[in-house]
Design a protein around this motif. Structure first.
Motif, PDB file in Angstrom:
ATOM      1  N   GLU A 148      14.152 -45.913  30.918  1.00 49.50           N
ATOM      2  CA  GLU A 148      13.599 -44.777  31.642  1.00 49.50           C
ATOM      3  C   GLU A 148      13.947 -43.524  30.839  1.00 49.50           C
ATOM      4  O   GLU A 148      14.984 -43.463  30.195  1.00 49.50           O
ATOM      5  CB  GLU A 148      14.293 -44.723  33.005  1.00 49.50           C
ATOM      6  CG  GLU A 148      13.536 -44.062  34.088  1.00 49.50           C
ATOM      7  CD  GLU A 148      14.242 -44.210  35.435  1.00 49.50           C
ATOM      8  OE1 GLU A 148      14.103 -43.279  36.236  1.00 49.50           O
ATOM      9  OE2 GLU A 148      14.923 -45.219  35.677  1.00 49.50           O
ATOM     10  N   GLU A 153      22.292 -37.404  38.577  1.00 49.24           N
ATOM     11  CA  GLU A 153      21.608 -37.022  39.815  1.00 49.24           C
ATOM     12  C   GLU A 153      20.771 -38.180  40.349  1.00 49.24           C
ATOM     13  O   GLU A 153      20.757 -38.460  41.546  1.00 49.24           O
ATOM     14  CB  GLU A 153      20.719 -35.815  39.522  1.00 49.24           C
ATOM     15  CG  GLU A 153      20.175 -35.119  40.738  1.00 49.24           C
ATOM     16  CD  GLU A 153      19.390 -33.869  40.340  1.00 49.24           C
ATOM     17  OE1 GLU A 153      18.163 -33.867  40.579  1.00 49.24           O
ATOM     18  OE2 GLU A 153      19.992 -32.942  39.779  1.00 49.24           O
ATOM     19  N   LYS A 154      20.068 -38.877  39.454  1.00 50.46           N
ATOM     20  CA  LYS A 154      19.165 -39.940  39.882  1.00 50.46           C
ATOM     21  C   LYS A 154      19.873 -41.288  40.057  1.00 50.46           C
ATOM     22  O   LYS A 154      19.593 -42.023  41.002  1.00 50.46           O
ATOM     23  CB  LYS A 154      18.025 -40.089  38.870  1.00 50.46           C
ATOM     24  CG  LYS A 154      16.983 -41.087  39.314  1.00 50.46           C
ATOM     25  CD  LYS A 154      15.742 -41.044  38.478  1.00 50.46           C
ATOM     26  CE  LYS A 154      14.731 -42.042  39.022  1.00 50.46           C
ATOM     27  NZ  LYS A 154      13.531 -42.108  38.227  1.00 50.46           N
ATOM     28  N   PHE A 160      15.096 -39.632  30.513  1.00 52.62           N
ATOM     29  CA  PHE A 160      15.812 -38.566  31.221  1.00 52.62           C
ATOM     30  C   PHE A 160      15.934 -37.377  30.281  1.00 52.62           C
ATOM     31  O   PHE A 160      16.045 -37.547  29.066  1.00 52.62           O
ATOM     32  CB  PHE A 160      17.219 -39.044  31.621  1.00 52.62           C
ATOM     33  CG  PHE A 160      17.213 -40.119  32.669  1.00 52.62           C
ATOM     34  CD1 PHE A 160      17.121 -39.800  34.019  1.00 52.62           C
ATOM     35  CD2 PHE A 160      17.298 -41.451  32.305  1.00 52.62           C
ATOM     36  CE1 PHE A 160      17.107 -40.802  34.980  1.00 52.62           C
ATOM     37  CE2 PHE A 160      17.290 -42.454  33.262  1.00 52.62           C
ATOM     38  CZ  PHE A 160      17.189 -42.132  34.613  1.00 52.62           C
ATOM     39  N   GLN A 206      20.705 -35.104  34.728  1.00 45.42           N
ATOM     40  CA  GLN A 206      19.570 -35.683  35.444  1.00 45.42           C
ATOM     41  C   GLN A 206      19.832 -37.177  35.716  1.00 45.42           C
ATOM     42  O   GLN A 206      19.488 -37.683  36.785  1.00 45.42           O
ATOM     43  CB  GLN A 206      18.286 -35.502  34.631  1.00 45.42           C
ATOM     44  CG  GLN A 206      17.050 -35.970  35.373  1.00 45.42           C
ATOM     45  CD  GLN A 206      15.794 -35.946  34.525  1.00 45.42           C
ATOM     46  OE1 GLN A 206      15.837 -36.204  33.318  1.00 45.42           O
ATOM     47  NE2 GLN A 206      14.671 -35.635  35.153  1.00 45.42           N
TER      48      GLN A 206
END
Length: 190
Positions: A96, A106-107, A98, A103
Protein backbone atom coordinates in the motif's frame (compact mmCIF):
# COMPACT_ATOMS: atom_id res chain seq x y z
CA UNK A 1 0.04 32.48 -39.08
CA UNK A 2 -0.82 33.31 -35.48
CA UNK A 3 -4.48 33.78 -36.28
CA UNK A 4 -5.14 30.21 -37.43
CA UNK A 5 -5.98 29.03 -33.86
CA UNK A 6 -6.44 25.30 -33.29
CA UNK A 7 -7.14 24.46 -36.91
CA UNK A 8 -3.48 23.67 -37.57
CA UNK A 9 -0.11 23.52 -35.85
CA UNK A 10 3.08 24.85 -37.40
CA UNK A 11 6.35 23.00 -37.11
CA UNK A 12 9.68 22.98 -38.93
CA UNK A 13 8.39 20.54 -41.54
CA UNK A 14 5.26 22.52 -42.33
CA UNK A 15 1.74 22.66 -40.95
CA UNK A 16 0.04 19.75 -39.20
CA UNK A 17 -3.76 19.49 -39.13
CA UNK A 18 -5.34 19.87 -35.68
CA UNK A 19 -6.49 16.22 -35.52
CA UNK A 20 -2.88 15.03 -36.03
CA UNK A 21 -1.71 17.38 -33.26
CA UNK A 22 -4.34 15.96 -30.89
CA UNK A 23 -3.21 12.39 -31.69
CA UNK A 24 0.44 13.30 -31.13
CA UNK A 25 -0.38 14.99 -27.83
CA UNK A 26 -2.39 11.94 -26.71
CA UNK A 27 0.51 9.64 -27.60
CA UNK A 28 2.94 11.84 -25.66
CA UNK A 29 0.62 11.79 -22.63
CA UNK A 30 0.33 7.99 -22.84
CA UNK A 31 4.12 7.65 -22.95
CA UNK A 32 4.43 9.91 -19.92
CA UNK A 33 1.92 7.78 -17.96
CA UNK A 34 3.75 4.59 -19.02
CA UNK A 35 7.02 6.12 -17.82
CA UNK A 36 5.43 6.96 -14.46
CA UNK A 37 4.13 3.39 -14.14
CA UNK A 38 7.66 2.08 -14.74
CA UNK A 39 8.87 4.39 -11.99
CA UNK A 40 6.15 3.06 -9.69
CA UNK A 41 7.53 -0.45 -10.22
CA UNK A 42 11.02 0.61 -9.17
CA UNK A 43 12.31 0.35 -5.63
CA UNK A 44 10.83 2.54 -2.91
CA UNK A 45 13.72 2.54 -0.45
CA UNK A 46 13.49 3.77 3.12
CA UNK A 47 15.98 3.23 5.93
CA UNK A 48 15.18 1.93 9.41
CA UNK A 49 17.26 1.32 12.54
CA UNK A 50 18.66 -2.22 12.31
CA UNK A 51 18.74 -2.80 16.08
CA UNK A 52 15.15 -1.58 16.54
CA UNK A 53 13.97 -3.65 13.54
CA UNK A 54 15.37 -6.77 15.25
CA UNK A 55 13.70 -5.76 18.55
CA UNK A 56 10.38 -5.16 16.80
CA UNK A 57 10.60 -8.56 15.04
CA UNK A 58 11.14 -10.25 18.41
CA UNK A 59 8.25 -8.36 20.03
CA UNK A 60 5.95 -9.36 17.16
CA UNK A 61 6.99 -13.03 17.46
CA UNK A 62 6.21 -12.94 21.19
CA UNK A 63 2.95 -11.02 20.57
CA UNK A 64 4.24 -8.19 22.76
CA UNK A 65 2.82 -4.69 22.46
CA UNK A 66 4.45 -2.39 19.92
CA UNK A 67 4.44 1.16 21.24
CA UNK A 68 4.53 4.29 19.10
CA UNK A 69 8.00 4.92 20.61
CA UNK A 70 9.17 1.66 19.00
CA UNK A 71 7.95 2.86 15.59
CA UNK A 72 9.58 6.27 16.11
CA UNK A 73 12.90 4.69 17.10
CA UNK A 74 12.65 2.42 14.07
CA UNK A 75 11.91 5.15 11.55
CA UNK A 76 13.17 8.53 12.84
CA UNK A 77 16.97 8.82 13.03
CA UNK A 78 16.92 12.15 14.92
CA UNK A 79 17.15 10.54 18.38
CA UNK A 80 19.58 7.77 17.45
CA UNK A 81 23.32 7.72 18.07
CA UNK A 82 25.28 8.83 14.98
CA UNK A 83 26.90 5.39 14.72
CA UNK A 84 23.59 3.45 14.85
CA UNK A 85 23.22 1.28 11.72
CA UNK A 86 20.30 1.97 9.39
CA UNK A 87 19.26 -0.73 6.90
CA UNK A 88 17.36 -0.33 3.63
CA UNK A 89 13.81 -1.65 3.27
CA UNK A 90 11.68 -1.65 0.12
CA UNK A 91 8.29 -0.09 0.84
CA UNK A 92 6.72 -1.95 -2.09
CA UNK A 93 6.57 -4.88 0.35
CA UNK A 94 3.96 -3.01 2.40
CA UNK A 95 1.45 -3.48 -0.44
CA UNK A 96 0.00 0.00 0.00
CA UNK A 97 1.26 3.55 -0.64
CA UNK A 98 1.70 5.98 2.23
CA UNK A 99 2.97 9.56 2.18
CA UNK A 100 4.91 9.19 5.42
CA UNK A 101 5.29 7.23 8.66
CA UNK A 102 2.72 9.39 10.45
CA UNK A 103 0.08 8.42 7.86
CA UNK A 104 1.00 4.75 8.32
CA UNK A 105 0.62 4.96 12.12
CA UNK A 106 -2.68 6.82 11.72
CA UNK A 107 -4.08 4.15 9.40
CA UNK A 108 -2.38 0.96 10.66
CA UNK A 109 -1.60 1.75 14.28
CA UNK A 110 1.82 1.17 15.85
CA UNK A 111 1.71 -2.61 15.56
CA UNK A 112 0.46 -2.55 11.95
CA UNK A 113 3.17 -0.04 11.02
CA UNK A 114 5.84 -2.21 12.67
CA UNK A 115 4.55 -5.25 10.75
CA UNK A 116 4.58 -3.19 7.52
CA UNK A 117 8.26 -2.31 8.03
CA UNK A 118 9.11 -5.95 8.73
CA UNK A 119 7.37 -6.87 5.45
CA UNK A 120 9.29 -4.09 3.66
CA UNK A 121 12.57 -5.49 5.06
CA UNK A 122 11.65 -9.01 3.92
CA UNK A 123 10.73 -7.66 0.48
CA UNK A 124 14.10 -5.90 0.20
CA UNK A 125 15.97 -9.02 1.36
CA UNK A 126 14.09 -11.19 -1.18
CA UNK A 127 15.54 -9.03 -4.01
CA UNK A 128 12.65 -9.83 -6.35
CA UNK A 129 14.19 -7.60 -9.04
CA UNK A 130 17.30 -9.82 -9.13
CA UNK A 131 19.51 -6.79 -8.62
CA UNK A 132 23.26 -7.38 -8.39
CA UNK A 133 24.52 -7.10 -4.81
CA UNK A 134 26.92 -4.26 -5.67
CA UNK A 135 24.04 -2.23 -7.18
CA UNK A 136 21.73 -2.59 -4.16
CA UNK A 137 21.30 0.11 -1.50
CA UNK A 138 23.72 -0.43 1.37
CA UNK A 139 23.32 0.03 5.13
CA UNK A 140 24.48 3.38 6.49
CA UNK A 141 24.86 5.11 9.82
CA UNK A 142 22.11 7.22 11.38
CA UNK A 143 24.29 10.29 10.78
CA UNK A 144 24.54 9.47 7.05
CA UNK A 145 20.76 8.85 6.81
CA UNK A 146 20.02 12.18 8.55
CA UNK A 147 22.24 13.91 5.99
CA UNK A 148 20.37 12.20 3.09
CA UNK A 149 17.03 13.29 4.58
CA UNK A 150 18.26 16.87 5.01
CA UNK A 151 19.45 16.97 1.38
CA UNK A 152 16.09 15.59 0.21
CA UNK A 153 14.27 18.26 2.23
CA UNK A 154 16.44 20.96 0.66
CA UNK A 155 15.82 19.57 -2.85
CA UNK A 156 12.07 19.37 -2.24
CA UNK A 157 12.10 22.99 -1.09
CA UNK A 158 13.93 24.00 -4.27
CA UNK A 159 11.47 22.00 -6.42
CA UNK A 160 8.53 23.69 -4.69
CA UNK A 161 10.13 27.10 -5.29
CA UNK A 162 10.60 26.23 -8.97
CA UNK A 163 7.03 24.97 -9.31
CA UNK A 164 5.66 28.08 -7.61
CA UNK A 165 7.71 30.21 -10.03
CA UNK A 166 6.28 28.31 -13.00
CA UNK A 167 2.74 28.72 -11.67
CA UNK A 168 3.29 32.46 -11.29
CA UNK A 169 4.59 32.66 -14.87
CA UNK A 170 1.55 30.76 -16.14
CA UNK A 171 -0.80 33.07 -14.26
CA UNK A 172 1.02 36.10 -15.67
CA UNK A 173 0.81 34.69 -19.22
CA UNK A 174 -2.88 33.91 -18.80
CA UNK A 175 -3.49 37.41 -17.54
CA UNK A 176 -1.71 38.92 -20.56
CA UNK A 177 -3.57 36.70 -23.02
CA UNK A 178 -6.98 37.62 -21.63
CA UNK A 179 -6.26 41.34 -21.67
CA UNK A 180 -5.66 41.43 -25.43
CA UNK A 181 -8.66 40.89 -27.65
CA UNK A 182 -8.40 40.99 -31.42
CA UNK A 183 -9.87 44.16 -32.90
CA UNK A 184 -13.38 43.63 -34.15
CA UNK A 185 -13.72 43.65 -37.91
CA UNK A 186 -15.82 46.31 -39.53
CA UNK A 187 -18.23 45.36 -42.28
CA UNK A 188 -17.07 46.44 -45.76
CA UNK A 189 -19.07 49.19 -47.27
CA UNK A 190 -18.49 50.24 -50.90
Amino acid sequence: HFGSGLNSFHCLGGTLPAHVVVVLMAEAAAEEVAGEEELNDSQDIFYVCKKTLETVKEKLKKSETIAEEDVNELTFPENLEDSEIMVPVDMRGVGEDFDDVEQMVEKLGSEGTAKAFVKAAEYFDANKDGEKEEDRPKPMTAAEWRQVLEEDDMLEGEEEDLLEGEEEELVEEDGEGEAEEPPSKKAKTD
